[in-house]
Write an enzyme that holds these catalytic residues in place. Structure first.
Site, short mmCIF file in Angstrom:
data_model
loop_
_atom_site.label_atom_id
_atom_site.label_comp_id
_atom_site.label_asym_id
_atom_site.label_seq_id
_atom_site.Cartn_x
_atom_site.Cartn_y
_atom_site.Cartn_z
N LYS A 190 75.69 109.60 59.15
CA LYS A 190 76.81 110.13 58.35
C LYS A 190 76.60 109.76 56.88
CE LYS A 190 80.75 109.10 56.66
NZ LYS A 190 80.81 110.03 55.53
N GLY A 243 77.18 99.97 52.51
CA GLY A 243 78.36 100.35 51.74
C GLY A 243 79.10 99.11 51.28
N THR A 245 81.53 95.87 50.96
CA THR A 245 81.75 94.71 51.83
C THR A 245 83.03 94.86 52.65
OG1 THR A 245 80.42 93.25 50.46
CG2 THR A 245 82.11 92.20 51.81
N GLY A 248 82.37 97.13 55.43
CA GLY A 248 81.49 96.44 56.38
C GLY A 248 82.26 95.50 57.30
N GLU A 265 74.37 96.27 55.19
CA GLU A 265 73.84 96.09 53.83
C GLU A 265 75.01 96.34 52.90
OE1 GLU A 265 70.86 95.11 53.31
OE2 GLU A 265 69.67 95.74 55.04
N CYS A 299 73.54 98.26 44.54
CA CYS A 299 74.02 97.04 45.19
C CYS A 299 73.34 95.82 44.60
CB CYS A 299 73.77 97.13 46.69
SG CYS A 299 72.09 97.60 47.08
N GLU A 400 82.43 93.10 42.48
CA GLU A 400 81.40 94.11 42.22
C GLU A 400 82.03 95.28 41.47
OE1 GLU A 400 79.90 96.33 45.62
OE2 GLU A 400 77.88 96.07 44.81
P1 NDP Z 1 81.90 102.79 51.13
O1 NDP Z 1 81.91 101.58 51.99
O2 NDP Z 1 83.17 103.28 50.59
O3 NDP Z 1 81.28 104.02 51.92
C1 NDP Z 1 80.01 103.97 52.51
C2 NDP Z 1 79.97 104.94 53.67
O4 NDP Z 1 80.90 104.53 54.65
C3 NDP Z 1 80.33 106.37 53.31
O5 NDP Z 1 79.56 107.25 54.11
C4 NDP Z 1 81.80 106.44 53.71
O6 NDP Z 1 82.24 107.74 54.01
C5 NDP Z 1 81.80 105.59 54.96
N1 NDP Z 1 83.08 104.97 55.28
C6 NDP Z 1 84.14 104.76 54.47
N2 NDP Z 1 85.12 104.13 55.14
C7 NDP Z 1 84.67 103.93 56.41
C8 NDP Z 1 85.21 103.31 57.57
N3 NDP Z 1 86.41 102.77 57.57
N4 NDP Z 1 84.47 103.29 58.69
C9 NDP Z 1 83.23 103.81 58.72
N5 NDP Z 1 82.66 104.42 57.64
C10 NDP Z 1 83.37 104.46 56.49
O7 NDP Z 1 80.83 102.49 50.00
P2 NDP Z 1 80.43 103.43 48.78
O8 NDP Z 1 80.06 104.78 49.26
O9 NDP Z 1 81.49 103.27 47.75
O10 NDP Z 1 79.06 102.75 48.32
C11 NDP Z 1 78.98 101.73 47.42
C12 NDP Z 1 78.77 100.38 48.10
O11 NDP Z 1 77.55 100.36 48.82
C13 NDP Z 1 78.67 99.25 47.11
O12 NDP Z 1 79.47 98.17 47.51
C14 NDP Z 1 77.20 98.84 47.16
O13 NDP Z 1 76.97 97.54 46.77
C15 NDP Z 1 76.86 99.14 48.57
N6 NDP Z 1 75.42 99.29 48.74
C16 NDP Z 1 74.71 98.28 49.36
C17 NDP Z 1 73.33 98.37 49.50
C18 NDP Z 1 72.59 97.27 50.19
O14 NDP Z 1 71.49 97.54 50.65
N7 NDP Z 1 73.12 96.06 50.30
C19 NDP Z 1 72.58 99.51 49.00
C20 NDP Z 1 73.40 100.51 48.38
C21 NDP Z 1 74.77 100.38 48.27
P3 NDP Z 1 82.96 108.64 52.85
O15 NDP Z 1 81.95 108.84 51.81
O16 NDP Z 1 83.33 109.87 53.57
O17 NDP Z 1 84.13 107.84 52.38
#
Ligand code: NDP
Length: 506
Positions: A190, A243, A245, A248, A265, A299, A400
């Site tokens: 997804k 995504g 924290t 997560g 991650e 990230c 962040e």
């Molecule tokens: P989010 O956590 O908001 O979203 C990430 C993904 O999760 C999207 O596909 C989102 O869908 C989906 N999602 C949102 N809510 C839920 C839920 N309750 N249950 C399951 N899936 C869900 O993160 P962002 O998209 O805002 O990304 C930025 C974040 O990612 C930053 O914190 C960054 O640090 C982190 N990141 C970490 C990396 C690492 O390797 N450590 C690498 C890159 C980024 P939708 O888009 O439809 O909301």
């Protein structure tokens, strides 16, 4: 503001306003409801495409396809050499379509040409890496007392639900898909709702390269609804998530109900430490890239800059000077340094942080506001921003921001540098700029982070483990370790003595 501005360019019209479909069981499909989500170009604010807005029934279809492919299909049993060849073929097709993938990634994310080229290339190399790595991924013969024989074998975990963010769309898709299918797992991916396009294209490429139907499925729709459902789904064996924290933590709690395997991650607030013996210009240039690459939406962005007090003024003069020279504008221009922000909501969130820093007594030394970029007036842009006069307990130093904002502090000695670096709930990455090898080793040992960069702003290549300590998550991607995270280890213990065993002596 004084930021230089580049001329505009135009994307090929055929890439605009396409109605993309999900890929389930090898077929391009709409959502059962026929609902769609509009996809935008954040650099211009214009609508460029639509994707299906899946609901739970669509997730069921995708999981069922992946389940069937895993439980009854040939992929997981296919010779490792075959899986390796298919992964290499995926990479070869991506290489042929390199420019198209780069343009689509820019169109959907507003990132710069330089960033998109690097990330698409890394996605390609990721498939090539796992094509090789899987060949050497095997079990072991273990030492056991005679007359016994024990071996372990690696078996694919099953169906992986993979959820990725918007900041590195194709790279994250590759980080997830490549190790999973290398091991024989099936996948339901997804992508983020803001940036779904290249993940869909990548899934199509997987099929063109020979991945059987059902092994790689992609569903699009709101994470809070279908992401959650995927996490809770009985048909999913493992969740790999990248995504925020907070998301997560929610995923980990929900996945615990079915004891799914989980890798996370998550976010970061990575320190960038400049010691007095560092090559000053190299440290300035590296620190600049460390925060402003990908418009700070990384990230592992080095968003907390710590400079030794003896070189602070000299360093900052150069750092601020070069930040003000960064070019915003045409994302397709090779000379643009900083792209757009992903959305107006993200611009607002970034600006709130800057305002909070000012309210807490910090100073904006560069940038500090949303900007209008000529030719991109309806897009979402934020000036590269430096905040000084910060203490590590301020909100802007602890949370962040996920944008082009760096907070700067000075330190007096090695001990204080380490203390400040570790004073965060995150532990993803850290950079050290110094020449003294003893100091570099000591500081590297003491920093609580999964990735240490020494005299380089580059954090990872295919083959180097990527992942965090503390609340930056757990598990490692991009490396051999990921193969273990998509497999179970089965231990087979055989008795090989001549006389049957009779432990109860009856
Ligand atoms: P989010 O956590 O908001 O979203 C990430 C993904 O999760 C999207 O596909 C989102 O869908 C989906 N999602 C949102 N809510 C839920 C839920 N309750 N249950 C399951 N899936 C869900 O993160 P962002 O998209 O805002 O990304 C930025 C974040 O990612 C930053 O914190 C960054 O640090 C982190 N990141 C970490 C990396 C690492 O390797 N450590 C690498 C890159 C980024 P939708 O888009 O439809 O909301």
């Amino acid at each position: 503001m004084s930021q230089a501005v580049k001329e505009t360019s135009h994307f090929p019209t055929e890439m605009k306003r396409q109605a993309y479909k999900m890929v389930i069981n090898g077929e391009a499909v709409e959502a059962g409801s026929k609902d769609t989500i509009t996809v935008y170009n954040p650099a211009t604010g214009e609508a460029i495409a639509s994707v299906p807005k899946a609901d739970k029934a669509d997730v069921d279809r995708a999981v069922e396809a992946a389940r069937q492919a895993f439980d009854h299909g040939k992929w997981k049993k296919s010779p490792v050499g075959k899986r390796s060849r298919v992964l290499n073929k995926i990479a070869a097709i991506m290489r042929k379509r390199f420019n198209e993938l780069v343009e689509l990634e820019i169109l959907n994310s507003g990132k710069t040409l330089m960033a998109a080229q690097g990330q698409v290339m890394q996605a390609i190399e990721d498939f090539e890496f796992y094509a090789g790595a899987i060949v050497g991924h095997r079990g072991a013969v273990n030492n056991v007392p005679g007359p016994f024989f024990n071996y372990t074998q690696k078996e694919p975990i099953g169906v992986a639900g993979q959820i990725i963010p918007w900041n590195y769309p194709i790279m994250m898709a590759a980080w997830k898909i490549a190790p999973a299918i290398a091991t024989g797992c099936s996948v339901v991916l997804k992508p983020a709702s803001l940036t779904p396009i290249t993940a869909i294209i990548l899934t199509e490429i997987c099929h063109e390269a020979g991945v059987p139907a059902g092994v790689v499925n992609v569903i699009t729709g709101p994470g809070a609804k279908i992401g959650t459902y995927l996490v809770e789904h009985e048909g999913i064996d493992k969740i790999a998530f990248t995504g925020e924290t907070t998301t997560g933590k929610d995923i980990m709690a929900k996945a615990s109900q079915t004891l799914k395997r989980v890798t996370l991650e998550l976010g970061g607030k990575s320190p960038n430490l400049v010691f007095p013996d560092a090559d000053l210009d190299g440290a300035v240039d590296g620190s600049l890239f460390g925060i402003f690459y990908n418009t700070g939406q990384s990230c592992e962005a080095r968003s907390r800059l710590f400079v030794h007090e003896s070189i602070y003024d000299q360093f900052m003069e150069k750092f601020i000077g070069k930040t003000k020279k960064l070019t915003l504008g045409d994302p397709m221009s090779q000379s643009t340094h900083v792209g757009s922000i992903i959305s107006q909501a993200q611009v607002d969130a970034i600006h709130d942080y800057v305002e909070s820093a000012k309210a807490e007594g910090a100073t904006v030394a560069a940038g500090g506001d949303q900007v209008k970029v000529e030719g991109y007036e309806n897009g979402y842009w934020y000036a590269p921003t430096i905040i000084t006069g910060v203490t590590n307990d301020m909100k802007v130093a602890q949370e962040e921001i996920f944008g082009p904002v760096v907070v700067v502090m000075s330190f007096k000695d090695e001990k204080e540098a380490v203390k400040l670096a570790n004073d965060t709930k995150y532990g993803l990455a850290a950079a050290i700029w110094a020449k003294d090898q003893g100091l570099i080793k000591r500081v590297s040992d003491k920093i609580q982070a999964g990735i240490i960069m020494v005299n380089t702003p580059f954090s990872a290549f295919p083959g180097t483990p990527f992942g965090g300590y503390k609340q930056s998550g757990f598990g490692r991607e991009l490396s051999i370790e990921s193969l273990d995270l998509y497999t179970e280890t089965k231990s087979v213990l055989s008795y090989i003595g001549g006389k049957p065993l009779n432990p109860f002596n009856l």
